[in-house]
Design a protein around this motif. Structure first.
Motif, PDB file in Angstrom:
ATOM      1  N   SER A  59      47.112  -9.723  35.330  1.00  0.00           N
ATOM      2  CA  SER A  59      47.197 -11.151  35.619  1.00  0.00           C
ATOM      3  C   SER A  59      48.082 -11.818  34.577  1.00  0.00           C
ATOM      4  CB  SER A  59      45.795 -11.754  35.604  1.00  0.00           C
ATOM      5  OG  SER A  59      45.879 -13.153  35.564  1.00  0.00           O
ATOM      6  N   ASN A  60      49.332 -12.096  34.944  1.00  0.00           N
ATOM      7  CA  ASN A  60      50.299 -12.651  34.002  1.00  0.00           C
ATOM      8  C   ASN A  60      49.927 -14.053  33.554  1.00  0.00           C
ATOM      9  OD1 ASN A  60      51.662 -11.011  36.270  1.00  0.00           O
ATOM     10  ND2 ASN A  60      52.933 -10.660  34.494  1.00  0.00           N
ATOM     11  N   SER A  61      49.396 -14.855  34.496  1.00  0.00           N
ATOM     12  CA  SER A  61      49.142 -16.255  34.156  1.00  0.00           C
ATOM     13  C   SER A  61      48.010 -16.358  33.138  1.00  0.00           C
ATOM     14  CB  SER A  61      48.813 -17.043  35.416  1.00  0.00           C
ATOM     15  OG  SER A  61      47.781 -16.403  36.113  1.00  0.00           O
ATOM     16  N   TYR A  71      47.211 -14.033  30.970  1.00  0.00           N
ATOM     17  CA  TYR A  71      47.765 -13.513  29.722  1.00  0.00           C
ATOM     18  C   TYR A  71      48.575 -14.596  29.027  1.00  0.00           C
ATOM     19  CZ  TYR A  71      50.126 -10.348  26.521  1.00  0.00           C
ATOM     20  OH  TYR A  71      50.591  -9.731  25.405  1.00  0.00           O
ATOM     21  N   ASN A  72      49.334 -15.344  29.819  1.00  0.00           N
ATOM     22  CA  ASN A  72      50.168 -16.400  29.263  1.00  0.00           C
ATOM     23  C   ASN A  72      49.331 -17.411  28.496  1.00  0.00           C
ATOM     24  OD1 ASN A  72      52.680 -17.839  29.006  1.00  0.00           O
ATOM     25  ND2 ASN A  72      51.874 -19.276  30.518  1.00  0.00           N
ATOM     26  N   LEU A  96      57.555 -16.067  23.239  1.00  0.00           N
ATOM     27  CA  LEU A  96      57.535 -17.345  23.936  1.00  0.00           C
ATOM     28  C   LEU A  96      56.486 -17.321  25.047  1.00  0.00           C
ATOM     29  CD1 LEU A  96      61.338 -18.108  24.221  1.00  0.00           C
ATOM     30  CD2 LEU A  96      59.737 -18.723  22.429  1.00  0.00           C
ATOM     31  N   ILE A  97      56.089 -18.515  25.494  1.00  0.00           N
ATOM     32  CA  ILE A  97      55.179 -18.615  26.632  1.00  0.00           C
ATOM     33  C   ILE A  97      55.959 -19.175  27.819  1.00  0.00           C
ATOM     34  CG2 ILE A  97      53.075 -18.832  25.296  1.00  0.00           C
ATOM     35  CD1 ILE A  97      53.312 -21.851  25.674  1.00  0.00           C
ATOM     36  N   ARG A  98      55.289 -19.256  28.950  1.00  0.00           N
ATOM     37  CA  ARG A  98      56.004 -19.629  30.178  1.00  0.00           C
ATOM     38  C   ARG A  98      56.658 -21.000  30.097  1.00  0.00           C
ATOM     39  NH1 ARG A  98      52.579 -17.752  35.448  1.00  0.00           N
ATOM     40  NH2 ARG A  98      52.666 -15.526  35.073  1.00  0.00           N
ATOM     41  N   PHE A 137      54.485  -9.558  28.752  1.00  0.00           N
ATOM     42  CA  PHE A 137      53.596  -9.464  29.910  1.00  0.00           C
ATOM     43  C   PHE A 137      53.339 -10.818  30.544  1.00  0.00           C
ATOM     44  CE2 PHE A 137      49.484  -9.043  32.017  1.00  0.00           C
ATOM     45  CZ  PHE A 137      49.742  -7.932  32.786  1.00  0.00           C
ATOM     46  N   GLN A 138      53.475 -11.909  29.746  1.00  0.00           N
ATOM     47  CA  GLN A 138      53.183 -13.218  30.333  1.00  0.00           C
ATOM     48  C   GLN A 138      54.218 -13.631  31.372  1.00  0.00           C
ATOM     49  OE1 GLN A 138      53.933 -12.470  27.222  1.00  0.00           O
ATOM     50  NE2 GLN A 138      54.604 -14.207  26.032  1.00  0.00           N
ATOM     51  N   PHE A 139      55.373 -12.970  31.377  1.00  0.00           N
ATOM     52  CA  PHE A 139      56.418 -13.353  32.325  1.00  0.00           C
ATOM     53  C   PHE A 139      56.473 -12.436  33.532  1.00  0.00           C
ATOM     54  CE2 PHE A 139      57.912 -14.883  28.228  1.00  0.00           C
ATOM     55  CZ  PHE A 139      58.101 -16.207  28.527  1.00  0.00           C
ATOM     56  N   TYR A 140      56.202 -11.169  33.301  1.00  0.00           N
ATOM     57  CA  TYR A 140      56.568 -10.225  34.342  1.00  0.00           C
ATOM     58  C   TYR A 140      55.854  -8.913  34.090  1.00  0.00           C
ATOM     59  CZ  TYR A 140      59.767  -6.850  36.532  1.00  0.00           C
ATOM     60  OH  TYR A 140      60.316  -5.844  37.241  1.00  0.00           O
ATOM     61  N   SER A 141      55.411  -8.241  35.149  1.00  0.00           N
ATOM     62  CA  SER A 141      54.851  -6.901  34.950  1.00  0.00           C
ATOM     63  C   SER A 141      55.260  -5.997  36.092  1.00  0.00           C
ATOM     64  CB  SER A 141      53.338  -6.963  34.855  1.00  0.00           C
ATOM     65  OG  SER A 141      52.785  -7.325  36.088  1.00  0.00           O
ATOM     66  N   PHE A 162      47.852 -15.814  25.395  1.00  0.00           N
ATOM     67  CA  PHE A 162      48.882 -15.580  24.386  1.00  0.00           C
ATOM     68  C   PHE A 162      49.248 -16.875  23.676  1.00  0.00           C
ATOM     69  CE2 PHE A 162      53.369 -15.328  23.178  1.00  0.00           C
ATOM     70  CZ  PHE A 162      53.274 -14.290  22.264  1.00  0.00           C
ATOM     71  N   GLU A 163      49.272 -17.971  24.427  1.00  0.00           N
ATOM     72  CA  GLU A 163      49.583 -19.270  23.831  1.00  0.00           C
ATOM     73  C   GLU A 163      48.572 -19.593  22.728  1.00  0.00           C
ATOM     74  OE1 GLU A 163      49.734 -22.398  26.669  1.00  0.00           O
ATOM     75  OE2 GLU A 163      50.434 -23.869  25.209  1.00  0.00           O
ATOM     76  N   ALA A 187      43.321  -9.487  30.480  1.00  0.00           N
ATOM     77  CA  ALA A 187      44.318  -9.995  31.423  1.00  0.00           C
ATOM     78  C   ALA A 187      45.330  -8.899  31.751  1.00  0.00           C
ATOM     79  CB  ALA A 187      45.030 -11.209  30.831  1.00  0.00           C
TER      80      ALA A 187
END
Lengths: 208, 498
Positions: B441-443, B445-446, A125-127, A54-58, B449-450, B436
């Motif tokens: 909201s992907n950013s 969540y990112n 992984l993260i962005r 989800f951190q990359f794309y939804s 998640f980190e 998130a």
């Protein structure tokens, strides 16, 4: 070289220049495995779009339609096989439909694997670390292009330039086929509408 | 016994019905209150503002208004209503109940009297207390004190930059801290005319650019192929002019453009150089999907005709097409949509201007000849409180109001975003990830998640290390075993052969 069907797969994938040539010489290759690869590609395409981290794309969850994924993978692959066979029979190619199907499917393996790997890694992984997934994606695509080129070249016993020409013509043939397919569908729909309106007309007459 | 129970149950039901009825009735509007969800689709929402009353000229005791075009609140919370059809400016108190003054004639510096002729805009500078009046049909801007003594008059500039064939048609006016006067002219598309404090024409400010529509591109190529004579007959591609503007406390000028063809940059925040600070936000001002009327086969696009920055920095935009007010926070996120096109209270026929004072918003209707007062609801004040804390960077403190907002309206996306950010700061990474996801909201969540990954790895480091070592050991073992096995079978085969 006596290899089982499964061993031939890994041999072809890991030997981009001689692999398909040897396969042709030994008349190896399995339709079952090839079909499995294409089906796995379809599954990968769906997973790649629906289960990406989800951190990359939804994707909006409101609607999900599996037909586009089906067309983008299996239908495209079948048109490629048929298109390539029709073009290359005219251009003195030695490949049979069966061989084109098997070799092209084997060539897809790195790309399909990269799709699974990327989808898997996207959950860990993260962005900031996206570059790793990007590298895997590029490697998979590049390797598949190389293999596909080698596959077409060996299956038809073409020269370098003739292979490129054949691939370009195949893409053109695929476009024509898809166009005809869409037109056929539209025409059949019209036939259906025509038949249905006759049916309703008769139904009304019978009632009144 | 049974009867007793039944009456008790009925009583309780009636009581709860009465209670809930009275609660919802307070916030019920006659139109559909909506908001946009994270996929930009309209969803039902709670009202942030509710129409309280409509004030007409009759109510104020100065006779009915006729086509009022502007409203302005000065630093003493007095309201100036530009009553265009009656050629006057009505000044009322902060409650819009008593009239303090009516301006219709002014004394010129030479002692002569002068009357207004369909004025369109008014501005009162907080520093000098001077009134700036866009006197439309007299082609001038009057600068006067509160007693009606004209200090200066701005008329058509005698400048090469200003085309002399054009009439000077001032519609809206404002003055910055340095005393520069900005005037929106009805027939100029190159921005607001800017005058220095002593009345010298300086040039234009805040022009719109031509939006690259397919039509513009086609016209460009057509022009390349046509002769000079043909070119002179073709329509020129000009940007749409700005319609209205407002000044915030920091001196930034916000402009809006009411146009049927322009869809981008209809609201701009301009810095001193005239660059739009909102261009990078990617906000669609007004309704995100334009409204299509099947009866008339027309597509109604939002046309922002007035903009107002309230004391808490929210941006209020008035849409002429739908009669709706769109309120945004200072970052351009949508807070509320209210108002409609109708005859009831809170509905409009043709809106012209809006103003804010504290928690209330005032909307002027040119056809109804009224000023409608909207008051903030409980939900509205809650959202404002949360937004203010959030935008000031107090994410944790904003958590409680955001949770409350969700109790009112579970569709309110900003609340999910706010909670995700708040929980992230708090260190509740899992909760932040969940919210998130709900906010799409992907950013956010990112980031969450980190943090989550880091926490998990440091907590489970030994287990992870053991698993990695085990897997590596098994793999190498298998590799060696296979090699040995193959070597054995090969030697066995070889020994069999001879």
């Amino acid at each position: 070289m006596d290899l089982t069907d499964r061993q031939w797969v890994s041999y072809a994938v890991t030997h981009p220049f001689a692999g398909f040539e040897d396969m042709r010489w030994k008349k190896a290759g399995s339709v079952k495995i090839a079909t499995a690869v294409v089906c796995l590609w379809f599954v990968a395409a769906v997973l790649y779009n629906r289960l990406y981290g989800f951190q990359f794309y939804s994707e909006p969850d409101k609607i999900f339609n599996v037909i586009p994924y089906f067309v983008q993978t299996i239908v495209i692959f079948l048109t490629w096989t048929v298109g390539n066979w029709s073009v290359c029979t005219l251009l003195d190619g030695e490949g049979t439909m069966r061989n084109i199907y098997i070799y092209s499917a084997y060539a897809l393996i790195p790309y399909v694997a990269s799709l699974y790997l990327e989808t898997f890694l996207s959950h860990f992984l993260i962005r900031d670390e996206y570059i790793f997934m990007q590298v895997i994606g590029y490697l998979g695509q590049g390797w598949t292009i190389l293999l596909l080129f080698s596959a077409i070249r060996s299956v038809h016993q073409y020269s370098f330039l003739k292979t490129i020409a054949a691939i370009c013509l195949t893409v053109a043939a695929m476009a024509v086929m898809l166009f005809l397919l869409v037109m056929l569908l539209l025409l059949f729909e019209q036939v259906y509408v025509f038949a249905y309106s006759i049916y309703t007309e008769i139904a009304y007459r019978l009632k009144v | 016994m049974l009867l007793k129970q039944m009456t008790a149950a009925a009583l309780a039901a009636a009581l709860s019905l009465f209670l809930s009825g009275s609660v919802t009735a307070a916030a019920e509007e006659h139109y559909d209150v909506y908001h946009y969800d994270c996929w930009s689709e309209a969803v039902p929402s709670q009202a942030g503002y509710t129409a309280e009353r409509a004030v007409s000229g009759q109510d104020l005791g100065v006779g009915n208004f006729s086509e009022p075009t502007d409203i302005f609140r000065d630093s003493h919370d007095r309201f100036y209503i530009v009553d265009s059809g009656n050629d006057r400016i009505v000044v009322t108190d902060a409650e819009l109940e008593t009239v303090e003054k009516v301006f219709d004639t002014f004394t010129m510096p030479d002692g002569s009297e002068t009357a207004l002729n369909s004025p369109q805009g008014v501005y009162v500078a907080p520093e000098t207390e001077l009134l700036y009046i866009a006197d439309y049909d007299n082609s001038r801007v009057l600068i006067s004190d509160y007693d009606g003594n004209v200090q200066r008059e701005i008329t058509k500039p005698d400048s090469e930059l200003f085309s002399q064939e054009l009439t000077f048609l001032p519609q809206k006016v404002l003055a910055d801290k340095a005393g520069n006067v900005y005037i929106v002219l009805g027939n100029i598309t190159t921005g607001a005319a800017m005058f220095s404090s002593d009345g010298v024409f300086q040039g234009y400010y805040g022009a719109n650019t031509v939006q690259t529509t397919p039509e513009v591109i086609v016209n460009h190529f057509r022009k390349l192929l046509s002769t000079d004579e043909m070119r002179s007959r073709q329509a020129r591609t000009v940007p749409s002019g700005i319609t209205n503007f407002d000044l915030d406390d920091e001196g930034f000028i916000y402009t809006c453009s009411q146009s049927t063809s322009q869809t981008q940059d209809t609201v701009k925040k301009l810095n001193a150089a005239g660059a739009n600070l909102f261009s990078s936000l990617g906000v669609t001002w007004g309704d995100i999907r334009s409204y299509y009327d099947t009866n008339t086969n027309t597509n109604y696009q939002p046309m922002i005709c007035d903009i107002e920055i309230s004391d808490d920095k929210s941006i209020n935009c008035l849409d002429l097409t739908t009669g709706r007010v769109f309120q945004y926070d200072k970052e351009g996120s949508l807070l509320f949509i209210f108002g409609s096109k109708s005859d009831q209270l809170g509905g409009f026929t043709e809106v012209t201007a809006l103003e804010s004072c504290g928690e209330s918003i005032y909307v002027v209707d040119k056809r109804k000849n009224t000023v409608t007062v909207f008051a903030e609801t409980d939900f509205g004040s809650l959202v404002h409180k949360a937004t203010e804390l959030y935008n000031a960077g107090y994410y944790e403190e904003a958590l409680a109001p955001w949770y409350q907002v969700l109790q009112y309206d579970g569709n309110y996306v900003r609340a999910y975003e706010g909670i995700a950010s708040g929980l992230l700061v708090k260190g509740d990474y899992e909760g932040s990830m969940r919210y998130a996801k709900l906010a799409d909201s992907n950013s956010r969540y990112n980031k969450a998640f980190e943090g989550y990954r880091q926490e998990w790895l440091s907590a489970h480091f030994t287990q992870v290390a053991i698993v990695v070592i085990l897997v590596a050991a098994v793999l190498t073992g298998l590799h060696f075993y296979r090699k040995k096995h193959i070597a054995k079978t090969e030697t066995a085969e070889r020994s069999e052969q001879p």
